[in-house]
Design an enzyme around this catalytic site. Structure first.
Site, mmCIF file in Angstrom:
data_model
loop_
_atom_site.group_PDB
_atom_site.id
_atom_site.type_symbol
_atom_site.label_atom_id
_atom_site.label_comp_id
_atom_site.label_asym_id
_atom_site.label_seq_id
_atom_site.Cartn_x
_atom_site.Cartn_y
_atom_site.Cartn_z
ATOM 1 N N LYS A 1 34.121 40.148 38.589
ATOM 2 C CA LYS A 1 35.139 39.219 38.074
ATOM 3 C C LYS A 1 35.494 39.425 36.604
ATOM 4 O O LYS A 1 35.935 38.492 35.921
ATOM 5 C CB LYS A 1 34.755 37.746 38.314
ATOM 6 N N HIS B 1 29.569 47.696 40.472
ATOM 7 C CA HIS B 1 29.105 46.525 39.719
ATOM 8 C C HIS B 1 27.590 46.618 39.494
ATOM 9 O O HIS B 1 26.985 45.661 39.015
ATOM 10 C CB HIS B 1 29.372 45.231 40.494
ATOM 11 N N SER C 1 35.478 32.241 37.690
ATOM 12 C CA SER C 1 36.152 33.186 38.591
ATOM 13 C C SER C 1 35.220 33.539 39.764
ATOM 14 O O SER C 1 35.652 33.614 40.922
ATOM 15 C CB SER C 1 36.543 34.445 37.812
ATOM 16 N N LYS D 1 51.268 39.191 36.869
ATOM 17 C CA LYS D 1 52.356 38.805 37.784
ATOM 18 C C LYS D 1 52.684 39.943 38.763
ATOM 19 O O LYS D 1 52.797 39.730 39.961
ATOM 20 C CB LYS D 1 53.587 38.440 36.935
ATOM 21 N N MET E 1 50.795 42.537 39.596
ATOM 22 C CA MET E 1 49.674 42.858 40.492
ATOM 23 C C MET E 1 49.487 41.771 41.548
ATOM 24 O O MET E 1 49.110 42.061 42.677
ATOM 25 C CB MET E 1 48.392 43.091 39.699
ATOM 26 N N ARG F 1 43.877 35.041 40.961
ATOM 27 C CA ARG F 1 43.807 33.582 40.868
ATOM 28 C C ARG F 1 44.630 33.064 39.690
ATOM 29 O O ARG F 1 45.669 32.471 39.874
ATOM 30 C CB ARG F 1 42.329 33.180 40.759
#
Ligand code: A3P
Length: 295
Positions: A48, A108, A138, A230, A232, A257
């Site tokens: 995130k 990650h 997130s 916006k 993406m 989000r």
């Protein structure tokens, strides 16, 4: 793809003390035999923190800023996710086998679980770090929408687990610190989500320099424009809506989000914030890393 019964919300499984999603934990063994190429590039983040954003930026650079080429496949196919594993879906390693060089890789993993070949062969790393409060919020929303995670419980409960490193991939604090330290011995470009948010052009230029490339000003502007939140969010090849709804439910919370810095203020209570700050000060004491929690 059909979701089999037991892929939904299995408990975390520990590998060398690190809690991981059950299926990802099973991928760690085979991943240790990873064969890397010297021209591979690894995008590393704690979850995130802007992984998908940087992946899209890098794919645009690699595809000569041709939008139709970047629309060739979803982001998780264009940038194989090393430890990804889920029944009925190609694993990260399988996707990687189909990926032509020069390859972009995503992970990650904390350093203790990273395939040694990546370190031995000095594969270049771009690490993105994001402030812990926005990551926690997130991550909580992501746990709720992505059903490979255990049930996150209440926000209060999740926040405690986050501070204790009892969430998938373990401690945020250890992750950002150990990858920061890696810069001493390894080619790492360490960037911050907040800096990219504030001045994407400046940070993309750092990426280009790290890659030994240069692009005309207007081409960098083009990348900035096409990798905006916006753009993406409305791009099915970047926004994860190609994943079946029983694995990722965007009605619960969209993958794309909010894409801002400081959203934690809408979720943290005053008491949670005070507790978090006290714990943060102790855990990050003596660390040179400084994060911005608002812009
Ligand atoms: P939020 O949940 O705060 O909105 P990752 O790709 O590492 O899983 O990170 C996901 C987070 O990055 C989400 O944060 C997502 O909205 C945000 N994000 C993705 N693309 C972005 C973009 N182009 N600009 C800003 N934030 C972006």
């Amino acid at each position: 793809m059909e979701l089999v019964e037991d892929t939904s919300r299995p408990p975390l499984k520990h590998v060398k003390g690190v809690p991981l999603l059950k299926y990802f934990a099973e991928a760690i063994g085979p991943l240790q035999n990873l064969t890397v190429r010297p021209d591979d590039l690894l995008i590393s983040t704690y979850p995130k923190s802007g992984t998908t954003w940087m992946s899209e930026i890098l794919d645009m650079i690699y595809q000569d800023c041709k939008l139709e080429k970047c629309r060739r496949a979803p982001i998780y196919t264009r940038v194989p996710f090393l430890e990804f594993k889920c029944p009925g879906v190609p694993s990260g390693l399988e996707t990687l086998e189909e990926t032509p060089a020069p390859r972009l890789l995503k992970t990650h993993l904390p350093l203790s679980l990273l395939p040694q070949s990546l370190l031995d062969q000095k594969v270049k790393v771009i690490y993105i770090a994001r402030n812990a409060k926005d990551v926690a919020v997130s991550y909580y929303n992501f746990y709720n929408m992505a059903k490979l995670h255990p049930d996150p419980g209440t926000w209060d409960n999740f926040l405690e687990n986050f501070m204790d490193g009892k969430v998938s991939y373990g401690s945020w604090y250890q992750h950002v610190k150990e990858w920061w330290e890696l810069q001493h011995t390894h080619p790492v470009l360490y960037l911050f989500y907040e800096d990219i948010k504030e001045n994407p052009k400046k940070e993309i230029k750092k990426v280009l320099e790290f890659l030994g490339r240069s692009l005309p000003e207007e081409t960098v502007d083009f990348i900035v424009h096409n990798t905006s939140f916006k753009k993406m969010k409305e791009n099915p090849m970047a926004n994860y809506t190609t994943i079946p709804q029983d694995v990722m439910d965007h009605d619960v919370s969209p993958f794309m989000r909010k894409g801002i810095t400081g959203d934690w203020k809408n979720t943290f209570t005053v008491a949670q914030n005070e507790r978090f700050d006290a714990h943060y000060a102790k855990t990050m004491a003596g660390c040179a890393l400084k994060f911005r929690f608002e812009l």
